[in-house]
Design a protein around this motif. Structure first.
Motif, mmCIF file in Angstrom:
data_model
loop_
_atom_site.group_PDB
_atom_site.id
_atom_site.type_symbol
_atom_site.label_atom_id
_atom_site.label_comp_id
_atom_site.label_asym_id
_atom_site.label_seq_id
_atom_site.Cartn_x
_atom_site.Cartn_y
_atom_site.Cartn_z
ATOM 1 N N VAL A 149 0.920 -1.030 0.075
ATOM 2 C CA VAL A 149 -0.047 -0.148 0.047
ATOM 3 C C VAL A 149 0.730 1.162 0.025
ATOM 4 N N SER A 150 0.124 2.238 -0.451
ATOM 5 C CA SER A 150 0.842 3.511 -0.327
ATOM 6 C C SER A 150 0.133 4.313 0.501
ATOM 7 N N ALA A 151 0.790 5.572 0.823
ATOM 8 C CA ALA A 151 0.009 6.331 1.805
ATOM 9 C C ALA A 151 -1.339 7.129 1.509
ATOM 10 N N GLY A 191 3.754 7.570 6.409
ATOM 11 C CA GLY A 191 2.299 7.508 5.681
ATOM 12 C C GLY A 191 1.926 6.154 5.454
ATOM 13 N N GLU A 192 2.761 5.368 4.967
ATOM 14 C CA GLU A 192 2.370 4.091 4.469
ATOM 15 C C GLU A 192 2.237 3.147 5.588
ATOM 16 N N GLN A 193 2.905 3.695 6.739
ATOM 17 C CA GLN A 193 2.630 2.703 7.935
ATOM 18 C C GLN A 193 1.217 2.678 8.514
ATOM 19 N N GLY A 207 11.780 7.341 -3.162
ATOM 20 C CA GLY A 207 11.571 8.326 -4.127
ATOM 21 C C GLY A 207 9.818 8.335 -4.432
ATOM 22 N N ARG A 208 9.558 9.481 -4.684
ATOM 23 C CA ARG A 208 7.939 9.615 -4.900
ATOM 24 C C ARG A 208 7.553 8.497 -5.984
ATOM 25 N N GLY A 209 6.293 8.097 -5.765
ATOM 26 C CA GLY A 209 5.743 7.144 -6.534
ATOM 27 C C GLY A 209 6.545 5.683 -6.299
ATOM 28 N N GLY A 210 7.488 5.622 -5.311
ATOM 29 C CA GLY A 210 8.164 4.310 -4.916
ATOM 30 C C GLY A 210 7.449 3.148 -4.534
ATOM 31 N N SER A 211 6.155 3.079 -4.418
ATOM 32 C CA SER A 211 5.486 2.046 -3.806
ATOM 33 C C SER A 211 5.254 0.935 -4.851
ATOM 34 N N ASP A 212 5.141 1.782 -6.307
ATOM 35 C CA ASP A 212 5.190 0.852 -7.387
ATOM 36 C C ASP A 212 6.144 -0.266 -7.387
ATOM 37 N N GLY A 237 4.417 0.235 1.059
ATOM 38 C CA GLY A 237 5.210 0.364 0.075
ATOM 39 C C GLY A 237 6.173 1.499 0.608
ATOM 40 N N PHE A 238 7.028 2.073 -0.599
ATOM 41 C CA PHE A 238 7.807 3.319 -0.421
ATOM 42 C C PHE A 238 9.072 3.257 0.472
ATOM 43 N N GLN A 239 9.032 2.121 1.148
ATOM 44 C CA GLN A 239 10.198 2.404 2.463
ATOM 45 C C GLN A 239 11.020 1.111 2.475
ATOM 46 N N SER A 245 -1.056 12.481 1.663
ATOM 47 C CA SER A 245 -0.465 12.733 2.952
ATOM 48 C C SER A 245 1.118 12.663 2.900
ATOM 49 N N THR A 246 1.447 12.043 1.975
ATOM 50 C CA THR A 246 2.927 12.165 1.580
ATOM 51 C C THR A 246 3.441 13.608 1.299
ATOM 52 N N ASN A 247 2.719 14.233 0.365
ATOM 53 C CA ASN A 247 2.684 15.655 0.133
ATOM 54 C C ASN A 247 2.742 16.446 1.457
HETATM 55 N N1 ASP Z 1 3.390 7.644 -0.820
HETATM 56 C C1 ASP Z 1 4.569 7.763 -1.816
HETATM 57 C C2 ASP Z 1 4.433 8.882 -2.839
HETATM 58 O O1 ASP Z 1 3.452 9.613 -2.622
HETATM 59 C C3 ASP Z 1 4.854 6.796 -2.631
HETATM 60 C C4 ASP Z 1 3.844 6.148 -3.578
HETATM 61 O O2 ASP Z 1 2.575 6.537 -3.281
HETATM 62 O O3 ASP Z 1 3.886 5.411 -4.422
HETATM 63 O O4 ASP Z 1 5.252 9.227 -3.668
#
Ligand code: ASP
Ligand code: MG
Length: 416
Positions: A40-42, A73-75, A151-156, A136-138, A46-48
């Protein structure tokens, strides 16, 4: 029975109602007998917010502490989803990056995953049919034990790495679009959703401005041969589906795609600026003297075009990200005397339109078709670059829509 990774992005977990919806997607797969790890992502926004708090705390801040803050956020999401799943009667447990662990390097704020330990997850699939809900992301840096983010978008990328580690049959990325399109549907209403797209094509689409997946996740999927399916989290979660043909777009090996079209998609990037260096001496070392200082200034150069010279002097044209345009001009002005050229010219209002398809490897005339179609619309091409599976054309930004529509239709990609 299959083993699946299901990844849900920020909009799909934006509030508790949507997290419940996600849980129903997960339950459907569990009920079908599959082993499931969820990434999961945040929650949206929330990350912003977390990034903004770091910035407000101190404009220049310790990247290790930034990671501590933004990883939180992901936690929250992983814990909430585990609670909701448990309440629905699904055995589930959350996992933070440091718990699995997901080891990364120590490039805080933009770390790379080095190794994911999936052993405990697999054991729990077998012993208790337990769903793993992973933040994700961590990750965690092995030597220091510090939390990192990717890095942003990293949970993919987290999702693909987990899929590789547990040898998943598929990695389903649930997002706010229902797949990968032949081009941006906001520009071309006739854009179609692709059933399948090859890794390499997706890599080109992703890095050329189609923002469906983090580019790194596609690279990793290609390396590790993880089959990635992009689909919508807004599809009805309880509908029974055919396990072999889930909705969405499958990103897979070229060999898995039978009906290959010559051109798969048209991508475009407005994040380009053009620089032309006039009448540079045509001798060894000149390109190095120009591009070395740009590299030192951390400016990414793309689409380099140089002509054969007739009189010992030539023009070199290339593109840089718009944000670096002025800085690049300054760098070039500084080396002007040393390198010896007459002028630096440029334009920031340009767009790079790219035609992508693995079928190009074996078909002639793909470029000629584009040139003719654009000429008929009076669109001038400023620069051209090609690779085995891609033709990129730099044109005036004002013609973006017309060019993309024209190319989309001329290669037979229009819907209906
Ligand atoms: N939450 C993180 C972000 O916004 C990671 C993700 O969503 O992929 O960048
Ligand atoms: Mg994303």
């Amino acid at each position: 029975m299959a083993r699946l990774v299901m990844k849900f992005g920020g909009t799909s977990v934006a509030d508790l109602e949507r997290i419940r919806n996600v849980a129903r997607h997960v339950k459907r797969e569990v009920d079908a007998g599959h082993e499931v790890a969820v990434v999961v992502s945040a929650m949206a926004g929330s990350t912003n917010q977390l990034v903004e708090w770091c910035r407000q705390a101190a404009a220049l801040h310790d990247a290790r502490e930034y990671d501590v803050v933004v990883a939180s956020g992901e936690q929250v999401t992983s814990g909430l989803l585990a609670i909701v799943l448990q309440e629905m009667g699904v055995t589930a447990r959350s996992w933070q990056g440091w718990q699995l662990p997901i080891y990364s390097d120590n490039a805080h704020g933009g770390a790379h995953i080095l190794e994911v330990n999936g052993a405990e997850l697999i054991k729990r699939f077998k012993e208790r049919r337990e769903v793993a809900v992973i933040s994700g992301f961590q990750g965690v840096h092995r030597e220091t034990g510090r939390i990192t983010t990717l890095g942003r978008g990293g949970s993919d990328t987290s999702a693909v790495a987990v899929a590789a580690a547990i040898h998943a049959d598929r990695c389903d990325i649930y997002t706010d679009v229902d797949g990968v399109y032949t081009t941006d549907p906001r520009i071309v209403p006739k854009a179609r959703r692709l059933e399948k797209i090859a890794y390499e094509e997706m890599l080109e689409m992703a890095s050329l401005g189609a923002k469906v997946l983090q580019v790194r996740s596609v690279e990793l999927a290609m390396q590790q041969k993880v089959r990635v399916n992009v689909r919508s989290s807004f599809d009805p979660p309880d509908a029974p589906e055919d396990g072999n043909h889930p909705a969405g777009t499958l990103i897979c090996d070229e060999e898995e795609i039978v009906e290959n079209q010559v051109v798969t998609g048209i991508a475009f990037s407005k994040d380009e600026a053009q620089l032309s260096i006039r009448r540079v001496a045509d001798k060894p070392g000149v390109a190095a003297a120009l591009f070395g200082p740009l590299a030192d200034a951390n400016i990414n150069v793309d689409m380099i075009v140089q002509n054969i010279s007739a009189d010992g002097r030539t023009d070199i044209t290339f593109t840089v990200p718009v944000a670096d345009y002025e800085r690049a001009r300054q760098v070039l002005e500084q080396v002007k005397g040393k390198v010896g050229f007459t002028a630096v010219e440029g334009a920031a209002d340009v767009v790079k339109v790219s035609i992508i398809g693995v079928g190009m490897r074996t078909h002639a005339g793909v470029a000629a078709t584009a040139f003719k179609a654009l000429a008929e619309r009076g669109i001038n091409i400023r620069a051209i670059s090609t690779s085995e599976i891609k033709i990129s054309l730099l044109i005036d930004a004002a013609y973006t829509e017309l060019a993309v529509r024209t190319l989309h239709s001329v290669y037979g990609l229009d819907n209906g």
